[in-house]
Design a protein around this motif. Sequence first.
Motif, PDB file in Angstrom:
ATOM      1  N   PRO A   1       0.941  -1.108   0.098  1.00  0.00           N
ATOM      2  CA  PRO A   1       0.018  -0.138   0.066  1.00  0.00           C
ATOM      3  C   PRO A   1       1.003   1.312   0.070  1.00  0.00           C
ATOM      4  O   PRO A   1       2.109   1.319   0.397  1.00  0.00           O
ATOM      5  CB  PRO A   1      -0.679  -0.149   1.244  1.00  0.00           C
ATOM      6  N   LEU A   2       0.477   2.313  -0.351  1.00  0.00           N
ATOM      7  CA  LEU A   2       1.118   3.575  -0.551  1.00  0.00           C
ATOM      8  C   LEU A   2       1.344   4.386   0.788  1.00  0.00           C
ATOM      9  O   LEU A   2       0.623   4.646   1.644  1.00  0.00           O
ATOM     10  CB  LEU A   2       0.355   4.668  -1.473  1.00  0.00           C
ATOM     11  N   VAL A   3       2.732   3.911   1.294  1.00  0.00           N
ATOM     12  CA  VAL A   3       3.195   4.393   2.523  1.00  0.00           C
ATOM     13  C   VAL A   3       4.753   4.992   2.230  1.00  0.00           C
ATOM     14  O   VAL A   3       5.428   4.173   1.916  1.00  0.00           O
ATOM     15  CB  VAL A   3       3.343   3.047   3.593  1.00  0.00           C
ATOM     16  N   ILE A   4       4.926   6.033   2.665  1.00  0.00           N
ATOM     17  CA  ILE A   4       6.304   6.742   2.707  1.00  0.00           C
ATOM     18  C   ILE A   4       6.893   7.071   3.986  1.00  0.00           C
ATOM     19  O   ILE A   4       6.235   7.989   4.777  1.00  0.00           O
ATOM     20  CB  ILE A   4       5.925   7.917   1.809  1.00  0.00           C
ATOM     21  N   THR A   5       7.999   6.444   4.148  1.00  0.00           N
ATOM     22  CA  THR A   5       8.764   6.792   5.451  1.00  0.00           C
ATOM     23  C   THR A   5      10.089   7.511   5.197  1.00  0.00           C
ATOM     24  O   THR A   5      10.780   7.104   4.470  1.00  0.00           O
ATOM     25  CB  THR A   5       9.003   5.704   6.327  1.00  0.00           C
ATOM     26  N   VAL A   6      10.179   8.784   5.698  1.00  0.00           N
ATOM     27  CA  VAL A   6      11.377   9.564   5.453  1.00  0.00           C
ATOM     28  C   VAL A   6      11.904   9.492   6.992  1.00  0.00           C
ATOM     29  O   VAL A   6      11.489   9.773   8.012  1.00  0.00           O
ATOM     30  CB  VAL A   6      11.133  11.045   5.056  1.00  0.00           C
ATOM     31  N   GLN A   7      13.222   9.190   7.274  1.00  0.00           N
ATOM     32  CA  GLN A   7      14.091   9.352   8.238  1.00  0.00           C
ATOM     33  C   GLN A   7      14.992  10.706   7.965  1.00  0.00           C
ATOM     34  O   GLN A   7      15.552  10.798   7.019  1.00  0.00           O
ATOM     35  CB  GLN A   7      14.858   8.126   8.772  1.00  0.00           C
TER      36      GLN A   7
END
Length: 323
Positions: free
Chosen positions: A126-132
Motif C-alpha cells: 500500500p502507498l506508505v512513505i517513510t522518511v528518516q
Amino acid sequence: MSLGEFDIIARYFARKTERGDVLLGIGDDAAVLDSQPGRKLVVAMDTIVEGVHFPVETDAADIGYRALAVNLSDLAAMGAEPAWMTLSLSLPRANEQWLSGFASGLFELAKDYNVALVGGDTVRGPLVITVQIAGWVENDGWLARSGAKPGDLLFVSGIPGEAAGGLAVVQRRIMGGEAASFLKHRFLRPRPRIELGRQLRNFATAAMDVSDGLLTDLKKLCAASACGAQLNVDALPESLAMRELFEADDCWQYALAGGDDYELLFTLPPERAAALRTLQLQQRVTQIGVITADASVVPLLEGQPFRIKRGGYDHFANPNDVG
Ligand code: ADP
Ligand code: MG
C-alpha cells in the motif's frame, strides 16, 4: 514491480549531491556520512499513509513534498540544521508519472534545505512513505519540549488552523476562489520552520512542532515540562482566508484542534520577549498564553473556558461534522 526496483532507484532517487559530508550515498549497502566534532546528531522519522495523512487523490508532487516537510518540521522543533535523509517507499505499482511527480516534490524541498537523499528501501505494498531525517546542532544547543517554567510566555508561529481549513476545502470541495486555494496550499505544502527553530536556540526554554492540533500538542509540551498553560483564544492570530470561508467559532476550533499546522510552539521567560522582538524573525510569532504551575491546560475566551467540540484531526476528517 514492472519497472524494477533497481530502475526506480536509479531513475528517480539516485541523485548527485553537493554535500561534501556524504562520503558514500545511494548504491551500496549503507551510506557513510561524515560527522564532525562539537556537533550532536539529531534524528527523526515520520511515516505518511495514503488515506490517513493525505487524501487519496493527492497529487504525487505534493505527497513527495509533504513526506519531507513533516520530517523537517521535527528538526525545526529541535533547532537543528537538516543534512541527510533516507526514504522507505511502499508502492502499489511502479507508475512512472507518479514517481516522477513524487521525486520532483521531494527534491524541490530537499534542495531548499540542502538535504541529501543517502539511501532507502523500495517495496511493493500500500502507498506508505517513510522518511528518516538527520541533521545536527552545535554542542548542547538543541531545543526540547521539557524546559518550560511557570511564568514563561507561550508563543506560536504562523497561523494555526489554516492547514486544517485547507483540508476541509479539499474534502468538502469548497469553492472559494483565492481564499480556498490559499488554504489548500497551506495544507498541501507546509513550510517547515527550520530558520525560526535555529533562531530560537538561544531564546526558547521549550519548543515543539504542532502537527496533531495546537491544544493536543500544548498538552504534550506541558506534560514534558511538568506544568500547565493558559491559552487565550482571542490572542490567536487571525486568518483572513479562514474568516472568508468559515464562521468565527469554526476558525477557533480549527486553530485549536485542527492538525497539520507544522508551526512551532515555544516558550520563553518574559525578560527575553523584548530581545525576541529585535530578531529579524523568519516567521511571524504570536504570544498566545502563559505557562502555569498547576498541571491543567485551559483555553480561555474572554475569561471563560472555551469548549472544543471534539479534539484533534478526526474532528475535521469527517466531512459532515463541521460548518
Ligand atoms: P539492500 O538489498 O542491500 O538493502 P537495496 O537493493 O534495497 O539494497 O538498495 C540499493 C541501494 O539503493 C541502497 O543504497 C539503498 O539505500 C538505496 N535505495 C533503495 N531504495 C531507495 C529509495 N526509495 N530512495 C533512496 N535510496 C534507495
Ligand atoms: Mg545490501
